[in-house]
Motif scaffolding. Structure first.
Motif, PDB file in Angstrom:
ATOM      1  N   UNK A   1       1.480  -5.046  -5.206  1.00 35.96           N
ATOM      2  CA  UNK A   1       1.613  -4.225  -6.250  1.00 35.96           C
ATOM      3  C   UNK A   1       2.841  -3.070  -5.553  1.00 35.96           C
ATOM      4  N   UNK A   2       3.958  -3.251  -6.227  1.00 32.66           N
ATOM      5  CA  UNK A   2       5.290  -2.692  -5.405  1.00 32.66           C
ATOM      6  C   UNK A   2       5.458  -1.287  -5.526  1.00 32.66           C
ATOM      7  N   UNK A   3       4.641  -0.739  -6.419  1.00 33.74           N
ATOM      8  CA  UNK A   3       5.124   0.670  -6.959  1.00 33.74           C
ATOM      9  C   UNK A   3       5.100   1.695  -5.884  1.00 33.74           C
ATOM     10  N   UNK A   4       4.135   1.604  -4.718  1.00 28.13           N
ATOM     11  CA  UNK A   4       4.251   2.599  -3.713  1.00 28.13           C
ATOM     12  C   UNK A   4       4.799   1.889  -2.601  1.00 28.13           C
ATOM     13  N   UNK A   5       5.238   1.065  -2.405  1.00 28.62           N
ATOM     14  CA  UNK A   5       5.901   0.369  -1.068  1.00 28.62           C
ATOM     15  C   UNK A   5       7.175   1.287  -1.028  1.00 28.62           C
ATOM     16  N   UNK A   6       7.563   1.725   0.368  1.00 28.45           N
ATOM     17  CA  UNK A   6       8.454   2.779   0.897  1.00 28.45           C
ATOM     18  C   UNK A   6       9.389   2.604   1.835  1.00 28.45           C
ATOM     19  N   UNK A   7       8.643   2.024   2.917  1.00 23.74           N
ATOM     20  CA  UNK A   7       9.478   1.622   4.068  1.00 23.74           C
ATOM     21  C   UNK A   7       8.912   0.511   5.001  1.00 23.74           C
ATOM     22  N   UNK A   8       9.746   0.172   5.489  1.00 19.11           N
ATOM     23  CA  UNK A   8       9.357  -1.162   6.293  1.00 19.11           C
ATOM     24  C   UNK A   8      10.069  -1.327   7.792  1.00 19.11           C
ATOM     25  N   UNK A   9       9.129  -1.404   8.668  1.00 19.06           N
ATOM     26  CA  UNK A   9       9.416  -1.465  10.149  1.00 19.06           C
ATOM     27  C   UNK A   9       9.251  -2.834  10.705  1.00 19.06           C
ATOM     28  N   UNK A  10      10.071  -3.092  11.606  1.00 20.82           N
ATOM     29  CA  UNK A  10       9.877  -4.107  12.568  1.00 20.82           C
ATOM     30  C   UNK A  10       9.152  -3.479  13.921  1.00 20.82           C
ATOM     31  N   UNK A  11       8.030  -3.920  14.284  1.00 24.01           N
ATOM     32  CA  UNK A  11       7.541  -3.377  15.336  1.00 24.01           C
ATOM     33  C   UNK A  11       7.212  -4.139  16.508  1.00 24.01           C
TER      34      UNK A  11
ATOM     35  N   UNK B   1       5.959  -4.562   9.232  1.00 26.43           N
ATOM     36  CA  UNK B   1       4.852  -3.521   8.744  1.00 26.43           C
ATOM     37  C   UNK B   1       5.470  -2.758   7.413  1.00 26.43           C
ATOM     38  N   UNK B   2       4.641  -2.977   6.546  1.00 23.79           N
ATOM     39  CA  UNK B   2       5.076  -2.205   5.196  1.00 23.79           C
ATOM     40  C   UNK B   2       4.215  -1.102   5.015  1.00 23.79           C
ATOM     41  N   UNK B   3       4.868   0.205   4.650  1.00 25.89           N
ATOM     42  CA  UNK B   3       4.012   1.263   4.503  1.00 25.89           C
ATOM     43  C   UNK B   3       4.435   2.038   3.183  1.00 25.89           C
ATOM     44  N   UNK B   4       3.288   2.606   2.667  1.00 22.50           N
ATOM     45  CA  UNK B   4       3.470   3.433   1.397  1.00 22.50           C
ATOM     46  C   UNK B   4       4.011   4.752   1.242  1.00 22.50           C
TER      47      UNK B   4
END
Length: 348
Positions: free
Chosen positions: A111-121, A130-133
């Motif tokens: 549910x992509x409504x609150x997906x904001x940033x993506x990081x390679x860790x 990693x996907x963050x809201x």
């Protein structure tokens, strides 16, 4: 990095290092809570052994390419339960607001409504996406394993790597909307009994403007009845002993992750009850369960029975079904197990 961001990052790294020394086994999520910051800020600041790279573009674009990584470990969690599943990302569909992964091992609803940033860790050599809201909480993590294609991971990171190093803009999580109705009408029961598919349940709640627990309390004991809060652990021990394949759903506001199949290896560790299979791990904080329900829904394939556990704030912690596919009746062994837990008869 600008000077201000570098100063913020340095301060976070120093605070994190002190706290980690005091709590060497603590996870980054727990340390973030102790520090009153978000997890994504600790990732962005490269705390501990972390070396992070922000990835640009919609999360959907990156998600569609996760299949190139081969066999990985997918992790979704909420405050009280962690769901880890090994496998490949297959049959990926990622639209503007919703998505789905339908592989035999990795089974997801996005549910992509609150997906904001993506990081390679890179955390001390352990690689992940990693996907963050918007509040900086992790929605979903994809870990490279010994069976993964590391070259494909590096290619994915290089393709989407952000030129600049933006500091994540974190906003306080929006409080869930209060349902307008605190008591269900008799029409809820008649609409419940008219369901042909369990996926209609969310629409049912919306139609009647009730929270899930309000509906469970109101609909009648033959359709939903509260049971002992130790039942999740008992059920897992029973399905392991009887070799009953089941489905386990764990989610947060942006993701639901599903396991299907039997389990054997179970272990209690303090407040956490754990499933420890090579391909599936579940870590359930049973002390957080304040309400447990056996829920009974009609479908065109017959009755479908679930065990649902809730936290004090009303959020669902974990949900269990018997393993099944659309068009296939519920497993008789699962139904018998859950009926046996109920002090009152279920509709049949």
């Amino acid at each position: 990095m600008t000077l201000a961001i570098e100063e913020i990052s340095k301060s976070l790294r120093e605070r994190y290092a002190r706290l980690k020394d005091e709590n060497p086994k603590a996870r980054i999520r727990n340390l973030a809570q102790k520090m009153s910051v978000s997890e994504v800020e600790l990732v962005a600041a490269n705390c501990g052994d972390i070396r992070s790279t922000p990835l640009r573009g919609p999360a959907q674009d990156i998600f569609k390419e996760l299949g190139s990584l081969g066999r990985v470990m997918a992790l979704t969690r909420n405050e009280w339960c962690v769901h880890e599943r090994h496998g490949r990302y297959e049959e990926i569909r990622a639209g503007k607001t919703m998505g789905i992964v339908l592989g035999p091992d990795i089974d997801l609803r996005m549910f992509f409504g609150d997906w904001k940033t993506t990081w390679a860790v890179n955390d001390g050599g352990r690689l992940s996406i990693q996907f963050f809201d918007g509040a900086g909480a992790a929605i979903h993590k994809v870990y490279v394993t010994d069976e993964s294609d590391t070259a494909a991971y590096q290619a994915l990171v290089e393709k989407y790597a952000e030129g600049a190093e933006p500091w994540p803009a974190v906003q306080e999580a929006a409080a869930p909307e209060d349902s307008a109705v605190t008591q269900a009408t008799p029409a809820l029961r008649s609409d419940w009994l008219s369901m042909k598919d369990t996926h209609e349940f969310h629409s049912l709640l919306q139609k009647h403007k009730v929270a899930r627990l309000t509906a469970l309390r109101a609909v009648g004991a033959d359709l939903a009845q509260e049971v002992s809060n130790d039942l999740a652990e008992r059920m897992l021990r029973d399905v392991a002993e009887r070799d009953i394949p089941f489905m386990c759903f764990v989610g947060n506001r942006g993701m639901i992750q599903i396991h299907s199949g039997p389990v054997k290896k179970l272990m209690r560790m303090g407040p956490w009850f754990n499933v420890l299979e090579p391909h599936f791990n579940l870590h359930l904080d049973t002390t957080a369960i304040v309400s447990t329900w056996v829920v009974n829904k009609p479908s065109k394939d017959g009755w479908v029975t679930s065990l649902e556990c809730f936290a004090e704030n009303g959020d669902m912690i974990v949900q269990f079904f018997g393993a099944r596919k659309p068009g296939v009746p519920e497993l008789a062994s699962w139904r018998e197990l859950l009926v046996g837990y109920c002090p009152l008869p279920l509709a049949a």
